[in-house]
Design a protein around this motif. Structure first.
Motif, PDB file in Angstrom:
ATOM      1  N   LEU A 132       0.800  -1.092  -0.075  1.00 30.14           N
ATOM      2  CA  LEU A 132      -0.009   0.021  -0.092  1.00 30.14           C
ATOM      3  C   LEU A 132       0.889   1.186  -0.067  1.00 30.14           C
ATOM      4  O   LEU A 132       0.633   2.324  -0.778  1.00 30.14           O
ATOM      5  N   HIS A 133       1.767   1.275   0.895  1.00 31.23           N
ATOM      6  CA  HIS A 133       2.692   2.588   0.818  1.00 31.23           C
ATOM      7  C   HIS A 133       3.449   2.709  -0.580  1.00 31.23           C
ATOM      8  O   HIS A 133       3.539   3.845  -0.988  1.00 31.23           O
ATOM      9  N   LEU A 134       3.733   1.632  -1.069  1.00 33.94           N
ATOM     10  CA  LEU A 134       4.500   1.886  -2.427  1.00 33.94           C
ATOM     11  C   LEU A 134       3.488   2.209  -3.528  1.00 33.94           C
ATOM     12  O   LEU A 134       3.817   3.032  -4.335  1.00 33.94           O
ATOM     13  N   THR A 135       2.266   1.763  -3.377  1.00 33.45           N
ATOM     14  CA  THR A 135       1.201   2.013  -4.327  1.00 33.45           C
ATOM     15  C   THR A 135       0.780   3.518  -4.209  1.00 33.45           C
ATOM     16  O   THR A 135       0.788   4.343  -4.984  1.00 33.45           O
ATOM     17  N   LEU A 136       0.673   4.055  -2.631  1.00 32.09           N
ATOM     18  CA  LEU A 136       0.429   5.600  -2.783  1.00 32.09           C
ATOM     19  C   LEU A 136       1.570   6.380  -3.145  1.00 32.09           C
ATOM     20  O   LEU A 136       1.480   7.304  -3.886  1.00 32.09           O
ATOM     21  N   LYS A 137       2.760   5.964  -3.158  1.00 29.00           N
ATOM     22  CA  LYS A 137       4.008   6.850  -3.751  1.00 29.00           C
ATOM     23  C   LYS A 137       3.962   6.915  -5.284  1.00 29.00           C
ATOM     24  O   LYS A 137       4.071   7.962  -5.836  1.00 29.00           O
ATOM     25  N   HIS A 138       3.618   5.681  -5.556  1.00 28.20           N
ATOM     26  CA  HIS A 138       3.244   5.615  -7.154  1.00 28.20           C
ATOM     27  C   HIS A 138       2.308   6.500  -7.475  1.00 28.20           C
ATOM     28  O   HIS A 138       2.305   7.241  -8.658  1.00 28.20           O
ATOM     29  N   ILE A 139       1.032   6.555  -6.993  1.00 29.61           N
ATOM     30  CA  ILE A 139      -0.086   7.499  -7.320  1.00 29.61           C
ATOM     31  C   ILE A 139       0.627   9.036  -7.054  1.00 29.61           C
ATOM     32  O   ILE A 139       0.314   9.937  -7.970  1.00 29.61           O
ATOM     33  N   HIS A 140       1.362   9.168  -6.070  1.00 27.75           N
ATOM     34  CA  HIS A 140       2.031  10.529  -5.834  1.00 27.75           C
ATOM     35  C   HIS A 140       2.789  11.124  -6.867  1.00 27.75           C
ATOM     36  O   HIS A 140       2.569  12.286  -7.402  1.00 27.75           O
ATOM     37  N   TRP A 141       3.493  10.064  -7.561  1.00 27.92           N
ATOM     38  CA  TRP A 141       4.402  10.585  -8.567  1.00 27.92           C
ATOM     39  C   TRP A 141       3.472  10.585 -10.079  1.00 27.92           C
ATOM     40  O   TRP A 141       4.097  11.316 -10.818  1.00 27.92           O
ATOM     41  N   ASN A 142       2.439  10.043  -9.771  1.00 29.40           N
ATOM     42  CA  ASN A 142       1.782   9.771 -11.479  1.00 29.40           C
ATOM     43  C   ASN A 142       0.597  10.471 -11.598  1.00 29.40           C
ATOM     44  O   ASN A 142      -0.235  10.495 -12.485  1.00 29.40           O
ATOM     45  N   VAL A 143       0.137  11.264 -10.858  1.00 31.12           N
ATOM     46  CA  VAL A 143      -1.024  12.192 -10.578  1.00 31.12           C
ATOM     47  C   VAL A 143      -1.042  13.655 -11.352  1.00 31.12           C
ATOM     48  O   VAL A 143      -0.085  13.968 -11.098  1.00 31.12           O
ATOM     49  N   VAL A 144      -1.869  13.560 -12.148  1.00 35.77           N
ATOM     50  CA  VAL A 144      -1.748  14.912 -12.997  1.00 35.77           C
ATOM     51  C   VAL A 144      -3.122  15.615 -13.145  1.00 35.77           C
ATOM     52  O   VAL A 144      -4.124  15.017 -12.828  1.00 35.77           O
ATOM     53  N   GLY A 145      -3.226  16.735 -13.405  1.00 35.92           N
ATOM     54  CA  GLY A 145      -4.315  17.418 -13.890  1.00 35.92           C
ATOM     55  C   GLY A 145      -4.749  18.720 -12.731  1.00 35.92           C
ATOM     56  O   GLY A 145      -4.042  18.738 -11.890  1.00 35.92           O
ATOM     57  N   PRO A 146      -5.718  19.137 -12.950  1.00 32.93           N
ATOM     58  CA  PRO A 146      -6.210  20.011 -11.923  1.00 32.93           C
ATOM     59  C   PRO A 146      -6.537  19.285 -10.578  1.00 32.93           C
ATOM     60  O   PRO A 146      -6.732  18.307 -10.517  1.00 32.93           O
ATOM     61  N   ASN A 147      -6.146  20.174  -9.535  1.00 32.39           N
ATOM     62  CA  ASN A 147      -6.172  19.523  -8.153  1.00 32.39           C
ATOM     63  C   ASN A 147      -5.161  18.720  -7.875  1.00 32.39           C
ATOM     64  O   ASN A 147      -5.022  18.199  -6.850  1.00 32.39           O
ATOM     65  N   PHE A 148      -4.061  18.898  -8.985  1.00 31.33           N
ATOM     66  CA  PHE A 148      -2.980  17.968  -8.656  1.00 31.33           C
ATOM     67  C   PHE A 148      -2.207  17.947  -7.405  1.00 31.33           C
ATOM     68  O   PHE A 148      -1.766  17.285  -6.682  1.00 31.33           O
ATOM     69  N   GLY A 189      -3.029  19.383  -4.389  1.00 29.51           N
ATOM     70  CA  GLY A 189      -3.751  19.166  -3.339  1.00 29.51           C
ATOM     71  C   GLY A 189      -3.694  17.722  -3.049  1.00 29.51           C
ATOM     72  O   GLY A 189      -3.349  17.043  -1.934  1.00 29.51           O
ATOM     73  N   VAL A 190      -4.010  16.972  -3.941  1.00 30.42           N
ATOM     74  CA  VAL A 190      -3.979  15.455  -4.128  1.00 30.42           C
ATOM     75  C   VAL A 190      -2.493  14.907  -3.839  1.00 30.42           C
ATOM     76  O   VAL A 190      -2.100  14.059  -2.925  1.00 30.42           O
ATOM     77  N   HIS A 191      -1.462  15.317  -4.432  1.00 34.36           N
ATOM     78  CA  HIS A 191      -0.111  15.007  -4.308  1.00 34.36           C
ATOM     79  C   HIS A 191       0.439  15.338  -3.141  1.00 34.36           C
ATOM     80  O   HIS A 191       1.023  14.231  -2.168  1.00 34.36           O
ATOM     81  N   GLU A 192      -0.002  16.443  -2.347  1.00 37.25           N
ATOM     82  CA  GLU A 192       0.153  16.618  -0.961  1.00 37.25           C
ATOM     83  C   GLU A 192      -0.500  15.806   0.100  1.00 37.25           C
ATOM     84  O   GLU A 192      -0.009  15.491   1.220  1.00 37.25           O
ATOM     85  N   MET A 193      -1.693  15.499  -0.426  1.00 37.56           N
ATOM     86  CA  MET A 193      -2.587  14.709   0.626  1.00 37.56           C
ATOM     87  C   MET A 193      -2.139  13.314   0.845  1.00 37.56           C
ATOM     88  O   MET A 193      -2.483  12.723   1.790  1.00 37.56           O
ATOM     89  N   ILE A 194      -1.456  12.755  -0.192  1.00 34.15           N
ATOM     90  CA  ILE A 194      -0.952  11.450  -0.072  1.00 34.15           C
ATOM     91  C   ILE A 194       0.193  11.120   0.783  1.00 34.15           C
ATOM     92  O   ILE A 194       0.361  10.112   1.277  1.00 34.15           O
ATOM     93  N   ASP A 195       1.156  12.111   0.674  1.00 37.06           N
ATOM     94  CA  ASP A 195       2.346  12.007   1.487  1.00 37.06           C
ATOM     95  C   ASP A 195       2.073  11.423   2.885  1.00 37.06           C
ATOM     96  O   ASP A 195       2.750  10.631   3.295  1.00 37.06           O
ATOM     97  N   PRO A 196       1.173  12.212   3.551  1.00 38.20           N
ATOM     98  CA  PRO A 196       1.000  12.086   4.925  1.00 38.20           C
ATOM     99  C   PRO A 196       0.461  10.394   5.290  1.00 38.20           C
ATOM    100  O   PRO A 196       1.078   9.835   6.048  1.00 38.20           O
ATOM    101  N   GLN A 197      -0.339  10.007   4.336  1.00 32.86           N
ATOM    102  CA  GLN A 197      -0.899   8.859   4.386  1.00 32.86           C
ATOM    103  C   GLN A 197       0.344   7.959   4.001  1.00 32.86           C
ATOM    104  O   GLN A 197       0.302   6.751   4.862  1.00 32.86           O
ATOM    105  N   VAL A 198       1.390   8.116   3.137  1.00 37.44           N
ATOM    106  CA  VAL A 198       2.480   7.197   3.169  1.00 37.44           C
ATOM    107  C   VAL A 198       3.140   6.952   4.316  1.00 37.44           C
ATOM    108  O   VAL A 198       3.439   5.743   4.658  1.00 37.44           O
ATOM    109  N   GLU A 199       3.496   8.076   4.894  1.00 36.99           N
ATOM    110  CA  GLU A 199       4.280   7.855   6.303  1.00 36.99           C
ATOM    111  C   GLU A 199       3.362   7.195   7.178  1.00 36.99           C
ATOM    112  O   GLU A 199       4.166   6.212   7.927  1.00 36.99           O
ATOM    113  N   LEU A 200       2.288   7.424   7.217  1.00 39.37           N
ATOM    114  CA  LEU A 200       1.117   6.783   8.303  1.00 39.37           C
ATOM    115  C   LEU A 200       1.215   5.175   7.978  1.00 39.37           C
ATOM    116  O   LEU A 200       1.409   4.332   8.710  1.00 39.37           O
TER     117      LEU A 200
END
Length: 183
Positions: free
Chosen positions: A31-47, A49-60
């Motif tokens: 899961l934490h590898l998948t979250l990091k993958h999403i963090h690196w590969n998410v694009v578009g409007p609201n990028f 916010g979502v990019h930054e929303m995911i990092d704390p979840q990776v750490e958790l």
């Protein structure tokens, strides 16, 4: 296996919990590898916010992996945190999206969390009387994952309470539904 387990716990229960927790450890590592993958590969409007929303979840989730591994060791067993262990313990497919929009990734991630939370809840039930310490640890972890899934779903929900990925059973299907509804 070492020559001990925790006081008041049978060797059989310790072995059962260690096996259950090993699968949970692999699930969290994936899961934490998948979250990091999403963090690196998410694009578009609201990028951002979502990019930054995911990092704390990776750490958790990395912290959950550490907590679970330490519980396995406390029970007298050796936690396996290798890529091979993840593959061996896996009962799910690899995350299927690459570079894609915020809505697509969040729709797919919602399904990932469905699976992780369902499996964690089953493990909570199984831990039950055999090991209330493990049960308590997993309850706390499930509560935080459910809260994060709520954050994810807030991006997917319309004013009527419908999710953009509703009814999808695959990550790509969820992504495609969400893109159609947002585009």
């Amino acid at each position: 296996m070492s020559q001990f387990t925790v006081p008041g716990m049978t060797d059989k229960d310790a072995a059962k919990m260690a096996e259950l927790l090993q699968k949970q450890l692999s699930r969290y590592n994936d899961l934490h590898l998948t979250l990091k993958h999403i963090h690196w590969n998410v694009v578009g409007p609201n990028f951002i916010g979502v990019h930054e929303m995911i990092d704390p979840q990776v750490e958790l989730v990395r912290g959950y992996a550490d907590e679970v591994a330490e519980r396995i060791a406390t029970l007298g067993y050796a936690p396996k945190g290798t890529p091979g262990a993840i593959i061996e313990d896996r009962s799910w497919d690899d995350y299927s999206l690459e570079r894609d929009t915020v809505q697509a990734h969040l729709a797919a991630l919602d399904l990932v969390y469905d699976g992780v939370i369902e499996d964690t809840r089953k493990n909570i039930e199984e831990a039950g009387d055999a090991d209330p310490i493990t049960e308590d640890m997993l309850i706390g972890q499930a509560a935080e994952m459910e809260k994060f899934q709520w954050f994810v779903r807030a991006h997917l929900e319309n004013a009527g309470g419908q999710l953009a990925n509703q009814g999808a059973s695959t990550e790509k299907g969820a992504a495609n539904r969400a893109k159609k509804k947002s585009g």
